[in-house]
Design an enzyme around this catalytic site. Structure first.
Site, PDB file in Angstrom:
ATOM      1  N   GLU A 113       3.592  19.790  16.323  1.00  0.00           N
ATOM      2  CA  GLU A 113       3.944  21.111  15.754  1.00  0.00           C
ATOM      3  C   GLU A 113       4.859  21.956  16.638  1.00  0.00           C
ATOM      4  O   GLU A 113       4.629  23.147  16.825  1.00  0.00           O
ATOM      5  CB  GLU A 113       2.656  21.882  15.418  1.00  0.00           C
ATOM      6  CG  GLU A 113       1.771  21.140  14.429  1.00  0.00           C
ATOM      7  CD  GLU A 113       0.422  21.817  14.178  1.00  0.00           C
ATOM      8  OE1 GLU A 113       0.147  22.852  14.796  1.00  0.00           O
ATOM      9  OE2 GLU A 113      -0.356  21.277  13.358  1.00  0.00           O
ATOM     10  N   GLU A 143      -2.355  13.564   8.197  1.00  0.00           N
ATOM     11  CA  GLU A 143      -3.430  14.549   7.993  1.00  0.00           C
ATOM     12  C   GLU A 143      -3.499  14.953   6.526  1.00  0.00           C
ATOM     13  O   GLU A 143      -3.668  16.132   6.194  1.00  0.00           O
ATOM     14  CB  GLU A 143      -3.193  15.799   8.865  1.00  0.00           C
ATOM     15  CG  GLU A 143      -3.033  15.493  10.331  1.00  0.00           C
ATOM     16  CD  GLU A 143      -2.882  16.732  11.210  1.00  0.00           C
ATOM     17  OE1 GLU A 143      -3.123  17.861  10.733  1.00  0.00           O
ATOM     18  OE2 GLU A 143      -2.504  16.558  12.380  1.00  0.00           O
TER      19      GLU A 143
END
Ligand code: G3I
Length: 302
Positions: A127, A234
């Site tokens: 991220e 995810e």
């Protein structure tokens, strides 16, 4: 095949889930997880705050509980995650500059040494891109210098040469989004300059603000064409649409370098989103949902 893992294995792929160490005593949970999945990601236990709670003092108690459960049950483990702006222990949050840079390097070395040769894929950096601009996210790590990501990857390669090294992010699913382009350009640059990167993880948390995009397959294919593996790392879909789940699976199956899919939890009640959003493949009682059947059928049709 009658389970997700076995069905994915028919095309050489895996089907994984996030596992929480605190739930390994819940037999309803472990029964489903053990039966259906052949890849495991620690939901929180391999993160920086968990593995290095005090600087230089590593703690793998909960990480190893997950690793041991997975491997004793014949599953592989994806490592998540080594360098991230979030879930940093307090000591790391208060560092900056060269001290933080060195702490990041030491952390990568310490965790990868513990699992050397045992973890096939690591999310080295998580991220790092801004949600809208297509540039880097501001963070203490970013403020150590723009080269922090490549330093993390080079450190990781040296620490465990057998591990495949992944960049992992969310909102990188829609090919037209600036964030997707930002990450794509980074990977392209790394491949051109020989920075070691082997894979890109697409978190694929789909909801009304970042819905499953019709160009998802194109995104996966375009990244793969840079010479990296791609993985869905995810996956959850708010509302739990069976059709959308099948679309995601079919898109991965259409891309030879899409190596596997991980859903971010077992039952709806295990989701970070809360059970009321119905994001996963099993309901809170452990029953298979329509989305489960849709995923299994898509895997079996390949
Ligand atoms: O363990 C403590 C507990 O002792 C305490 O009482 C409780 C009170 O808040 O917190 C518990 O820790 C929580 C932890 O999950 C375990 O349940 C943290 O507050 C909470 O922040 C943490 O959330 C995790 C989140 O990452 C943190 O960033 C979620 O479980 C986890 O699913 C989520 O996973 C992330 C991926 O790593 C990266 N991509 C996005 C994804 C979803 O946010």
């Amino acid at each position: 095949a009658s389970t997700l893992g076995a069905a994915a294995a028919q095309t050489g792929r895996y089907f994984g889930t996030a596992i929480a160490a605190g739930k390994l005593g819940d037999s309803a949970y472990t029964t489903i997880a053990n039966r259906e999945f052949n890849m495991v990601t620690a939901e929180n236990e391999m993160k920086i705050d968990a593995t290095e709670p005090n600087q230089g003092q590593f703690n793998f108690t909960n990480a190893d509980r997950i690793y041991d459960w997975a491997t004793q049950n014949g599953k592989q483990v994806r490592g998540h995650t080594l360098a991230w702006h979030s879930q940093q222990p307090g000591w790391m949050q208060s560092l900056s500059g060269s001290a933080l840079r060195q702490a990041m390097i030491n952390h990568i070395n310490g965790v990868m040494a513990h699992y050397e040769g045992k973890i096939p894929y690591w999310d080295v950096v998580n991220e790092a891109y801004d949600d809208s601009s297509g540039g880097r996210r501001d963070s203490n790590l970013q403020r150590t210098g723009n080269d922090w990501i490549e330093v993390a990857f080079r450190t990781a390669r040296a620490a465990d040469p057998a591990a495949k090294l992944c960049y992992n992010d969310y909102n990188t699913d829609n090919w037209t989004w600036a964030k997707t382009q930002g990450v794509y350009n980074m990977v392209k640059d790394f491949k051109a300059r020989g920075v070691p990167i082997d894979c890109v993880g697409f978190q694929s948390h789909f909801n009304s603000n970042s819905p499953y995009p019709s160009n998802y397959r194109q995104t996966l294919q375009n990244f793969a064409a840079l010479g990296v593996d791609v993985a869905i790392t995810e996956l959850d879909i708010q509302g739990g649409s069976a059709t959308t789940y099948a679309n995601v699976v079919n898109d991965c199956l259409a891309v030879p370098r899409c190596i596997g899919i991980t859903v971010w939890g077992v039952r709806d009640s295990d989701s970070w989103l809360g059970a009321n959003t119905s994001p996963l493949l099993f309901d809170s009682n452990g029953n298979k949902k329509a989305a489960y059947t849709s995923v299994l059928n898509a895997l079996n049709a390949a």
